[in-house]
Write an enzyme that holds these catalytic residues in place. Structure first.
Site, mmCIF file in Angstrom:
data_model
loop_
_atom_site.group_PDB
_atom_site.id
_atom_site.type_symbol
_atom_site.label_atom_id
_atom_site.label_comp_id
_atom_site.label_asym_id
_atom_site.label_seq_id
_atom_site.Cartn_x
_atom_site.Cartn_y
_atom_site.Cartn_z
ATOM 1 N N LYS A 66 0.819 -1.231 0.000
ATOM 2 C CA LYS A 66 0.000 0.000 0.000
ATOM 3 C C LYS A 66 0.848 1.274 0.000
ATOM 4 C CE LYS A 66 -3.976 -2.081 2.263
ATOM 5 N NZ LYS A 66 -4.954 -2.060 3.331
ATOM 6 N N GLY A 125 0.967 -1.620 14.555
ATOM 7 C CA GLY A 125 1.455 -1.557 13.178
ATOM 8 C C GLY A 125 1.627 -0.111 12.729
ATOM 9 N N ALA A 126 2.463 0.082 11.704
ATOM 10 C CA ALA A 126 2.684 1.442 11.191
ATOM 11 C C ALA A 126 2.797 1.420 9.665
ATOM 12 C CB ALA A 126 3.944 2.042 11.815
ATOM 13 N N ALA A 129 -2.063 0.068 6.176
ATOM 14 C CA ALA A 129 -3.385 -0.019 6.818
ATOM 15 C C ALA A 129 -3.399 0.826 8.084
ATOM 16 C CB ALA A 129 -3.722 -1.469 7.133
#
Ligand code: S3P
Length: 433
Positions: A66, A125-126, A129
């Site tokens: 992404k 998370g980083a 998403a």
């Protein structure tokens, strides 16, 4: 190019993705002549190259591409200014990057009547998403801490959204005070020790493919849960709208998500002549103890005639009958690589039979590569003619739609070694459930 609109989801891994189930059901419901498939790409850049080759109109992007896609498209729509792209559309020859995750997260929260304003939240998370998640939570007024294995990435994102960050070794001081935990980690590994979780917390798990350790604990403790499936459906509804200009209902997408987790017993390789099926089958056999069921060879063994002889003496229809007969035997096979002839897709029944107990991989290559691979080979009666190139192009065009409809996963063989391709297929096969 196929006379149909083509869409695909890309990621690594990708065989687990439920996006094709949803979008194809949407196309069917609304009578849209389009097909949505999975593309096992190695990078966002490579995916765009394959997309151009196949004439793909739009893509969805999942982990880990992404953020790379954000830098790979020609233009960024304002929805993707979060720094991550999960939807790409071709407009006037340009790739435009959108983000429908933000919409998906917002709608999933709304559907659960959750107002995050004033809440203390933690995002795990980083990556791409997580960027969308932090954006939504901060815009809606939550106090957010970002937790990530690579602390520099957490710090960078935290700086952008004026929130806190923390290492995964330091969760005791953070988790017990949280109202909401939103996990954007693409793994079912346990990050948060269960004893830090409490019943009154809201757990939002983005991973819909597995019942993660976090989800299991949340269920055990009786926490309020928002599922990744809800996020998946809402982001998909928005992407569908961008792709087709039409609205699709939550109900249709929800119903289409196939809960069947039974692993397919065999791997089928389909694709045009010269797409590399036999080479890859042999490579896979080397890497893993699987045997090959080579459909053409089986026909040769049974009839004692070469394929060319069958075509010459009995015609193509007899060859197709024999081919179909071989495919009916696949139901009795286990742990085999089914190396199919290029024309297997011409009979819809063959595909149904294959899909019953095979994960179907479509190998593709550019027409130039195919010509190079088969130009000196006279064993293929369909292209034994003067202008091989034109003939190949013609058959390719006629069959592309059939190949795309038949494939569970597409893999581009250009610029990859047989070993890389074989490894990826085996990996994707293991990731289906
Ligand atoms: C055919 C492909 C050939 C063989 C026959 C017909 C086709 O197999 O089955 O010549 O219709 O595309 P390969 O794809 O292994 O060359």
């Amino acid at each position: 190019m196929a006379d149909i609109d083509i869409y695909a989801i890309i990621g690594d891994p990708i065989s687990h993705s439920k996006s094709p189930d949803m979008h194809n059901a949407g196309f069917k419901e609304l009578g849209v002549d389009a097909v949505y498939t999975r593309l096992a790409a190695d990078s966002a850049k490579q995916a765009l190259k394959t997309a151009k080759l196949l004439g793909i109109n739009g893509l969805n992007i999942t982990s880990p591409f992404k953020e790379e896609m954000f830098f790979s498209v020609d233009e960024i729509h304002e929805s993707a200014e979060v720094g991550a792209v999960n939807t790409v559309i071709k407009r006037n020859g340009k790739w435009i990057g959108y983000n429908t995750d933000v919409y998906g997260i917002q709608k999933a929260l709304e559907a659960n009547n959750i107002d995050v304003s004033g809440m203390t939240a933690c995002v795990l998370g980083a990556g791409g998403a997580a960027k969308a998640a932090v954006h939504v939570l901060r815009t809606k007024g939550a106090d957010v801490t970002i937790v990530n294995r690579t602390i520099e990435k957490a710090e960078k994102l935290a700086l952008e959204y004026q929130c806190k960050f923390c290492s995964i070794d330091n969760l005791q001081g953070i988790i017990p005070n949280c109202d909401l935990i939103l996990s954007c980690i693409n793994t079912d590994m346990r990050i948060i020790p269960e004893d830090l979780l409490k019943k009154n917390m809201i757990i939002f798990e983005s991973n819909y493919a597995h019942k993660t350790a976090l989800l299991q604990s949340a269920e055990k403790l009786g926490c309020k849960i928002i599922t990744g499936e809800q996020w998946l459906i809402f982001q998909g509804i928005k992407a569908f709208e961008l792709f087709t200009g039409k609205s699709i209902s939550y109900k249709i997408f929800k119903k289409a998500i196939n809960p069947d987790k039974t692993k397919k017993r065999n791997i089928a390789l389909i694709g045009f002549m010269g797409s590399g099926k036999t080479t890859i089958a042999k490579e896979m056999k080397k890497l893993r103890e699987m045997n090959i069921f080579d459909v053409d060879n089986e026909i040769v063994k049974e009839t004692n005639k070469t394929i060319d002889e069958i075509f010459k003496t009995k015609g193509e229809s007899e060859f197709r009958r024999l081919e179909h007969k071989k495919i009916t035997q696949v139901k009795d096979l286990q742990h085999m690589i089914i190396d199919c002839g290029g024309g297997i897709v011409l009979d819809e029944c063959n595909i149904q039979l294959l899909k019953e107990n095979c994960l179907v991989f479509l190998l593709i290559a550019s027409p130039e590569t195919i010509i190079e691979r088969i130009k000196d080979d006279n064993s293929r009666p369909l292209v034994n003619c003067k202008d091989k190139k034109a003939r190949i192009q013609e058959i390719l065009t006629n069959r592309l739609k059939l190949y795309l409809r038949a494939a569970d996963v597409i893999i581009d063989t250009d610029e990859r070694t047989p070993e890389q391709i074989a490894k990826r297929i085996i990996y994707e096969n293991n990731k289906t459930c």
